[in-house]
Scaffold this motif. Sequence first.
Motif, PDB file in Angstrom:
ATOM      1  N   PHE A   7       0.925  -1.342   0.036  1.00 11.25           N
ATOM      2  CA  PHE A   7      -0.350   0.205   0.171  1.00 11.25           C
ATOM      3  C   PHE A   7       0.562   1.534  -0.106  1.00 11.25           C
ATOM      4  N   ASP A   8       0.118   2.168  -0.497  1.00 16.73           N
ATOM      5  CA  ASP A   8       0.779   3.810  -0.097  1.00 16.73           C
ATOM      6  C   ASP A   8      -0.001   4.469   0.459  1.00 16.73           C
ATOM      7  N   LEU A   9       0.611   5.289   0.592  1.00 14.26           N
ATOM      8  CA  LEU A   9      -0.341   6.415   1.438  1.00 14.26           C
ATOM      9  C   LEU A   9      -0.538   7.962   0.965  1.00 14.26           C
ATOM     10  N   GLU A  41      -0.831  -0.722  -4.556  1.00 12.83           N
ATOM     11  CA  GLU A  41      -0.209  -0.329  -5.949  1.00 12.83           C
ATOM     12  C   GLU A  41      -1.224  -1.881  -7.095  1.00 12.83           C
ATOM     13  N   GLY A  42      -0.823  -0.687  -8.051  1.00 11.84           N
ATOM     14  CA  GLY A  42      -1.040  -1.234  -9.132  1.00 11.84           C
ATOM     15  C   GLY A  42      -0.682  -2.195  -9.864  1.00 11.84           C
ATOM     16  N   ILE A  43       1.312  -2.517  -9.511  1.00  8.37           N
ATOM     17  CA  ILE A  43       1.385  -3.705  -9.738  1.00  8.37           C
ATOM     18  C   ILE A  43       0.871  -4.965  -8.905  1.00  8.37           C
ATOM     19  N   SER A  44       0.396  -5.142  -8.099  1.00  5.70           N
ATOM     20  CA  SER A  44      -0.133  -6.214  -7.112  1.00  5.70           C
ATOM     21  C   SER A  44      -1.214  -6.817  -8.446  1.00  5.70           C
ATOM     22  N   LYS A  45      -2.089  -5.742  -8.810  1.00  3.91           N
ATOM     23  CA  LYS A  45      -3.137  -6.264  -9.328  1.00  3.91           C
ATOM     24  C   LYS A  45      -2.956  -6.672 -10.830  1.00  3.91           C
ATOM     25  N   VAL A  49      -3.418 -11.029 -12.300  1.00  2.00           N
ATOM     26  CA  VAL A  49      -4.330 -11.250 -12.664  1.00  2.00           C
ATOM     27  C   VAL A  49      -3.137 -12.154 -14.129  1.00  2.00           C
ATOM     28  N   ILE A  50      -1.372 -11.894 -13.825  1.00  2.00           N
ATOM     29  CA  ILE A  50      -0.808 -12.147 -15.217  1.00  2.00           C
ATOM     30  C   ILE A  50      -0.261 -13.494 -14.843  1.00  2.00           C
ATOM     31  N   ALA A  51      -0.077 -13.583 -13.588  1.00  2.00           N
ATOM     32  CA  ALA A  51       0.972 -15.060 -13.277  1.00  2.00           C
ATOM     33  C   ALA A  51      -0.384 -16.869 -13.529  1.00  2.00           C
TER      34      ALA A  51
END
Length: 81
Positions: A7-9, A41-45, A49-51
């Motif tokens: 997460f980002d604050l 964060e966007g990379i976790s989403k 999906v991709i993995a």
Amino acid sequence: MDHMKTFDLISPFPQIEYFVEGKDDDEYCSKFKVTFFLAEEGISKVIEVIAPMLLIATLNTLHVLSDDVDANEYIANSATL
């Protein structure tokens, strides 16, 4: 302060709410709530999906390249996973 991995604050300043209890003569604040506003964060989403798609594509490729004819319901089983 910001050592979180997922997460980002949005703001480093929390929202603080105080809950006043008691009657007018004897008011005191025994409870409070601290709220931080976070963004994921966007990379976790993207990885979520991709993995699995890469795993299914790899397994289907290995299935096509194998000479095993006993895997009748392979596609049905991999679709349910």
